[in-house]
Design a protein around this motif. Structure first.
Motif, PDB file in Angstrom:
ATOM      1  N   THR A 185      36.298 -54.257  11.426  1.00 45.91           N
ATOM      2  CA  THR A 185      36.463 -52.861  11.018  1.00 45.91           C
ATOM      3  C   THR A 185      37.635 -52.192  11.731  1.00 45.91           C
ATOM      4  O   THR A 185      38.111 -51.153  11.292  1.00 45.91           O
ATOM      5  CB  THR A 185      35.177 -52.051  11.292  1.00 45.91           C
ATOM      6  OG1 THR A 185      34.850 -52.158  12.684  1.00 45.91           O
ATOM      7  CG2 THR A 185      34.014 -52.575  10.450  1.00 45.91           C
ATOM      8  N   ASP A 186      38.100 -52.791  12.820  1.00 40.09           N
ATOM      9  CA  ASP A 186      39.211 -52.233  13.585  1.00 40.09           C
ATOM     10  C   ASP A 186      40.452 -53.110  13.371  1.00 40.09           C
ATOM     11  O   ASP A 186      40.484 -54.262  13.799  1.00 40.09           O
ATOM     12  CB  ASP A 186      38.843 -52.181  15.074  1.00 40.09           C
ATOM     13  CG  ASP A 186      39.930 -51.567  15.946  1.00 40.09           C
ATOM     14  OD1 ASP A 186      41.034 -51.260  15.420  1.00 40.09           O
ATOM     15  OD2 ASP A 186      39.687 -51.400  17.148  1.00 40.09           O
ATOM     16  N   ASN A 191      37.988 -61.001   7.194  1.00 40.10           N
ATOM     17  CA  ASN A 191      36.862 -60.700   6.311  1.00 40.10           C
ATOM     18  C   ASN A 191      36.888 -61.540   5.030  1.00 40.10           C
ATOM     19  O   ASN A 191      36.740 -61.031   3.919  1.00 40.10           O
ATOM     20  CB  ASN A 191      36.802 -59.204   5.969  1.00 40.10           C
ATOM     21  CG  ASN A 191      36.535 -58.358   7.192  1.00 40.10           C
ATOM     22  OD1 ASN A 191      35.936 -58.810   8.158  1.00 40.10           O
ATOM     23  ND2 ASN A 191      36.982 -57.114   7.156  1.00 40.10           N
ATOM     24  N   PRO A 192      37.083 -62.863   5.183  1.00 38.74           N
ATOM     25  CA  PRO A 192      37.165 -63.715   3.999  1.00 38.74           C
ATOM     26  C   PRO A 192      35.815 -63.866   3.306  1.00 38.74           C
ATOM     27  O   PRO A 192      34.762 -63.781   3.929  1.00 38.74           O
ATOM     28  CB  PRO A 192      37.616 -65.063   4.572  1.00 38.74           C
ATOM     29  CG  PRO A 192      37.072 -65.067   5.950  1.00 38.74           C
ATOM     30  CD  PRO A 192      37.163 -63.639   6.416  1.00 38.74           C
ATOM     31  N   VAL A 227      34.451 -65.475  19.627  1.00 40.40           N
ATOM     32  CA  VAL A 227      34.548 -64.122  19.078  1.00 40.40           C
ATOM     33  C   VAL A 227      33.821 -64.075  17.736  1.00 40.40           C
ATOM     34  O   VAL A 227      34.243 -64.727  16.781  1.00 40.40           O
ATOM     35  CB  VAL A 227      36.024 -63.693  18.903  1.00 40.40           C
ATOM     36  CG1 VAL A 227      36.118 -62.300  18.302  1.00 40.40           C
ATOM     37  CG2 VAL A 227      36.759 -63.766  20.232  1.00 40.40           C
ATOM     38  N   GLY A 228      32.769 -63.310  17.657  1.00 39.92           N
ATOM     39  CA  GLY A 228      31.933 -63.267  16.465  1.00 39.92           C
ATOM     40  C   GLY A 228      32.429 -62.332  15.387  1.00 39.92           C
ATOM     41  O   GLY A 228      31.693 -61.474  14.902  1.00 39.92           O
ATOM     42  N   LEU A 229      33.691 -62.493  14.989  1.00 41.12           N
ATOM     43  CA  LEU A 229      34.288 -61.681  13.933  1.00 41.12           C
ATOM     44  C   LEU A 229      34.735 -62.569  12.778  1.00 41.12           C
ATOM     45  O   LEU A 229      35.115 -63.721  12.984  1.00 41.12           O
ATOM     46  CB  LEU A 229      35.501 -60.899  14.462  1.00 41.12           C
ATOM     47  CG  LEU A 229      35.216 -59.785  15.457  1.00 41.12           C
ATOM     48  CD1 LEU A 229      36.527 -59.202  15.988  1.00 41.12           C
ATOM     49  CD2 LEU A 229      34.361 -58.694  14.808  1.00 41.12           C
ATOM     50  N   ARG A 230      34.745 -62.004  11.572  1.00 44.38           N
ATOM     51  CA  ARG A 230      35.101 -62.746  10.360  1.00 44.38           C
ATOM     52  C   ARG A 230      36.626 -62.860  10.223  1.00 44.38           C
ATOM     53  O   ARG A 230      37.255 -62.098   9.484  1.00 44.38           O
ATOM     54  CB  ARG A 230      34.481 -62.100   9.133  1.00 44.38           C
ATOM     55  CG  ARG A 230      32.951 -62.170   9.152  1.00 44.38           C
ATOM     56  CD  ARG A 230      32.330 -61.739   7.853  1.00 44.38           C
ATOM     57  NE  ARG A 230      32.643 -62.659   6.765  1.00 44.38           N
ATOM     58  CZ  ARG A 230      32.063 -63.841   6.566  1.00 44.38           C
ATOM     59  NH1 ARG A 230      31.124 -64.275   7.393  1.00 44.38           N
ATOM     60  NH2 ARG A 230      32.405 -64.591   5.545  1.00 44.38           N
ATOM     61  N   VAL A 231      37.186 -63.854  10.925  1.00 49.08           N
ATOM     62  CA  VAL A 231      38.630 -64.120  10.901  1.00 49.08           C
ATOM     63  C   VAL A 231      38.825 -65.625  11.013  1.00 49.08           C
ATOM     64  O   VAL A 231      38.162 -66.276  11.819  1.00 49.08           O
ATOM     65  CB  VAL A 231      39.363 -63.462  12.103  1.00 49.08           C
ATOM     66  CG1 VAL A 231      40.861 -63.731  12.035  1.00 49.08           C
ATOM     67  CG2 VAL A 231      39.080 -61.977  12.184  1.00 49.08           C
ATOM     68  N   PHE A 232      39.738 -66.168  10.192  1.00 44.96           N
ATOM     69  CA  PHE A 232      40.165 -67.546  10.445  1.00 44.96           C
ATOM     70  C   PHE A 232      41.654 -67.684  10.200  1.00 44.96           C
ATOM     71  O   PHE A 232      42.272 -66.885   9.503  1.00 44.96           O
ATOM     72  CB  PHE A 232      39.344 -68.591   9.684  1.00 44.96           C
ATOM     73  CG  PHE A 232      39.519 -68.664   8.181  1.00 44.96           C
ATOM     74  CD1 PHE A 232      40.655 -69.215   7.609  1.00 44.96           C
ATOM     75  CD2 PHE A 232      38.508 -68.235   7.338  1.00 44.96           C
ATOM     76  CE1 PHE A 232      40.798 -69.326   6.234  1.00 44.96           C
ATOM     77  CE2 PHE A 232      38.637 -68.333   5.961  1.00 44.96           C
ATOM     78  CZ  PHE A 232      39.787 -68.877   5.406  1.00 44.96           C
TER      79      PHE A 232
END
Length: 178
Positions: free
Chosen positions: A32-33, A87-88, A64-69
């Protein structure tokens, strides 16, 4: 990431998260950031992926538990695909299912024949929030599915069945890092 820069050049190599770590087995949170921290994360992910000689890396593979690859992966015609997705979400999987060799930086030294579709489409955004749609065929489709699975809390061994699954799980149990 600055336009025209080499991905990961300004990043730092972070320790890899190995199989069994809770962050690898939980769905990642939406980003979100879209500030400087996200850009640094992507740079660090590229640096870490290149240092580990991987084709792709999900954020939870560095804790890191964020939706990024990120990815730097060839397809079956040896065309290089380089980029990142924030955010895929997988929007299309089709074609034939191909059982091919698959490994993972979070399961070092192991590999198993894993079934994957030979065509995948992922949609998301860039670090700046611009929409992105990535089409993959062959090995690159495998990479897109593999990294997307990580962000949902999965690993490739979840797709392996029968004697192949028993064999890879025995290897996991014997691995020095487990």
């Amino acid at each position: 990431m600055r336009h025209g820069s080499i991905p990961g050049a300004s990043g730092r190599v972070r320790p890899l998260t190995l199989l069994g770590a809770p962050v690898l087995h939980a769905p990642c949170a939406e980003v979100t950031d879209f500030g400087l921290d996200l850009g640094r994360l992507v740079e660090d992910m590229f640096a870490t992926m290149y240092a580990a000689q991987g084709w792709g890396l999900a954020a939870n593979q560095i804790g890191v538990g964020l939706r990024v690859f990120v990815y730097d992966c060839p397809d079956d015609e040896d065309v290089r695909h380089l980029g990142h997705v924030v955010n895929p979400r997988v929007v299309d999987l089709d074609g034939v299912t191909v059982r091919g060799p698959e490994g993972c930086l979070s399961l070092p030294g192991l590999e198993a024949a894993t079934p994957r579709y030979d065509h995948a489409v992922v949609e998301g955004v860039t670090v700046k929030g611009d929409p992105v749609r990535v089409h993959g065929t062959g090995y690159f489709a495998r990479c897109l599915q593999h990294e997307s699975d990580h962000l949902d809390g999965g690993v490739y061994t979840d797709h392996v069945t029968g004697w192949r699954r028993r064999r890879v799980l025995r290897q996991v149990a014997r691995a020095r890092w487990s």
